[in-house]
Design a protein around this motif. Structure first.
Motif, short mmCIF file in Angstrom:
data_model
loop_
_atom_site.label_atom_id
_atom_site.label_comp_id
_atom_site.label_asym_id
_atom_site.label_seq_id
_atom_site.Cartn_x
_atom_site.Cartn_y
_atom_site.Cartn_z
N LEU A 12 18.74 -5.58 -45.80
CA LEU A 12 19.16 -6.69 -45.02
C LEU A 12 20.77 -6.71 -44.66
CD1 LEU A 12 17.12 -9.51 -46.14
CD2 LEU A 12 16.76 -7.91 -44.23
N VAL A 13 21.52 -6.37 -45.90
CA VAL A 13 22.94 -6.71 -45.99
C VAL A 13 23.62 -5.43 -45.52
CG1 VAL A 13 24.97 -7.19 -47.42
CG2 VAL A 13 22.84 -8.17 -47.95
N GLY A 14 24.37 -5.57 -44.59
CA GLY A 14 25.38 -4.50 -43.97
C GLY A 14 26.89 -4.84 -43.90
N PRO A 15 27.83 -4.01 -43.15
CA PRO A 15 29.26 -4.14 -43.32
C PRO A 15 29.70 -5.42 -42.76
CG PRO A 15 28.47 -2.53 -41.68
CD PRO A 15 27.17 -3.06 -42.43
N GLY A 16 28.87 -5.76 -41.82
CA GLY A 16 29.56 -7.43 -41.24
C GLY A 16 30.76 -7.25 -40.60
N THR A 17 32.03 -7.52 -40.99
CA THR A 17 33.11 -7.03 -40.28
C THR A 17 33.82 -5.86 -40.61
OG1 THR A 17 34.20 -8.45 -41.98
CG2 THR A 17 33.75 -9.99 -39.84
N GLY A 18 33.19 -5.40 -41.54
CA GLY A 18 33.62 -3.66 -41.86
C GLY A 18 34.16 -3.56 -43.24
N ILE A 19 33.34 -4.17 -44.08
CA ILE A 19 33.52 -3.98 -45.54
C ILE A 19 33.07 -2.71 -45.76
CG2 ILE A 19 33.59 -6.52 -46.13
CD1 ILE A 19 30.73 -6.37 -46.90
N GLY A 20 33.64 -2.27 -47.07
CA GLY A 20 32.86 -1.03 -47.54
C GLY A 20 32.03 -1.15 -48.56
#
Length: 346
Positions: free
Chosen positions: A192-200
């Motif tokens: 489910l969890v992805g980069p959102g605003t661009g996290i590594g």
């Protein structure tokens, strides 16, 4: 609110399907545009539905969980972006102008007082609490945020909009949305969890741990959407949920933006299952949880452009497709009216 949401009009949809087959084209040759036109007829109970003008509402709020270091951007970016919205410089402003939309931005929970004009001030509280340490908000605050969304949507509908496009702004809201989706779907956080605003990748792993800790301590009730929203949700997520309920009540097509808005759609479905019959998913986000949320709604996105901005941008970009389906019904000639020979029956 929910008891007043009508069922979609399947009989009008059936009539429109028959009518589409009389238009000057091979049967089924306009593909999903034909499906969208039928759905618009069912939603509006109108054989020749109108979707203009559209209305765009962006709900803004902050998230206390940002304290846990789960975002690439600091919390003050929420207020800064609201300022950008009212100044007309954001992507959603560009796309709203392109489609001739009525536009408003609503402060339902920004963590600071906004010192500029042009915002609908409906602040329920100054951002949510850090849900790793306490409930994001009270049940009463959640219900108030839902009501804010409902009332803002109703107000725009009274102004004459014929399609509702919803968006959000809130640093940290992919974390809250992922947490909500984890409860509703039962899926692992890895999926489910992805980069959102661009996290590594390291921050993604940290984000997963933060959500897991919150789920273990908050223990949201899977069968109670208000409990879920209050314990691990966001004020803008709740407001979008309320706006979706209002759209459905008034038989207005609702264009659902990306990941956060689709999670709001799931919450609206939990409150009143028929709400989803009034929704179109505008696009497929690159956020990994979005695909799972879409499947839970039983929908197929209109666009797949690799978008992940939020702020209703995908909904506004998809709107011309909805408009094309509407105009197909209203303006195309039939074989009879155009004097064109139809297909011969074999």
């Amino acid at each position: 609110m929910t008891g007043q949401i009508p069922a979609i009009d399947k009989e009008t949809g059936r009539k429109v399907k028959e009518y589409i087959d009389t238009l000057t084209k091979p049967v089924g040759s306009l593909g999903r545009l034909e499906e969208i036109a039928i759905k618009l007829a069912e939603i509006t109970s109108d054989e020749f539905p109108v979707v203009t003008p559209p209305g765009v509402i962006v709900f803004a709020a902050d998230h206390g969980v940002v304290e846990e270091g789960i975002s690439a951007y600091p919390q003050e970016v929420t207020a800064q972006m609201v300022h950008n919205f009212v100044g007309g410089g954001a992507a959603i402003n560009v796309f709203s102008r392109q489609i001739g939309a009525l536009f408003e931005v609503v402060d339902v929970g920004v963590a600071q007082d906004l010192q500029f004009d042009g915002v609908e001030m409906c602040k329920v509280r100054y951002g949510t609490a850090n849900f790793c340490r306490q409930d994001a908000m009270s049940r009463e605050e959640t219900e108030k945020a839902i009501q804010v969304g409902y009332e803002r949507a109703e107000n725009m509908i009274k102004k004459g909009i014929r399609c509702l496009i919803l968006g959000e702004m809130g640093i940290g809201n992919t974390t809250a949305s992922s947490a909500i989706l984890a409860v509703l779907s039962g899926k692992s956080l890895d999926a489910l969890v992805g980069p959102g605003t661009g996290i590594g990748s390291k921050t993604i792993a940290h984000k997963q741990m933060v959500i897991q800790r919150a789920l273990e301590t908050r223990k949201p009730d899977q069968n109670d959407p208000i409990d879920i929203l209050s314990k691990i949700g966001g004020l803008e997520i709740a407001a979008i949920t309320g706006a979706m309920l209002a759209g459905a009540k008034h038989r207005i097509p609702v264009l659902v933006d990306g990941f956060i808005c689709t999670v709001s759609a799931l919450a609206a479905k939990e409150i009143c299952s028929t709400t989803i019959d009034y929704m179109f998913i505008s696009h497929r986000s690159t956020e990994p949880g979005h695909e799972i949320a879409i499947r839970m709604l039983g929908k197929e996105p209109i666009l797949d452009l690799g978008l992940r901005l939020g702020e209703a941008s995908g909904g506004a970009v998809a709107f011309p497709i909805i408009q094309s389906a509407s105009l197909m019904l209203r303006e195309m000639a039939t074989f009879t009216s155009a004097g064109v020979s139809g297909i011969e029956k074999m």
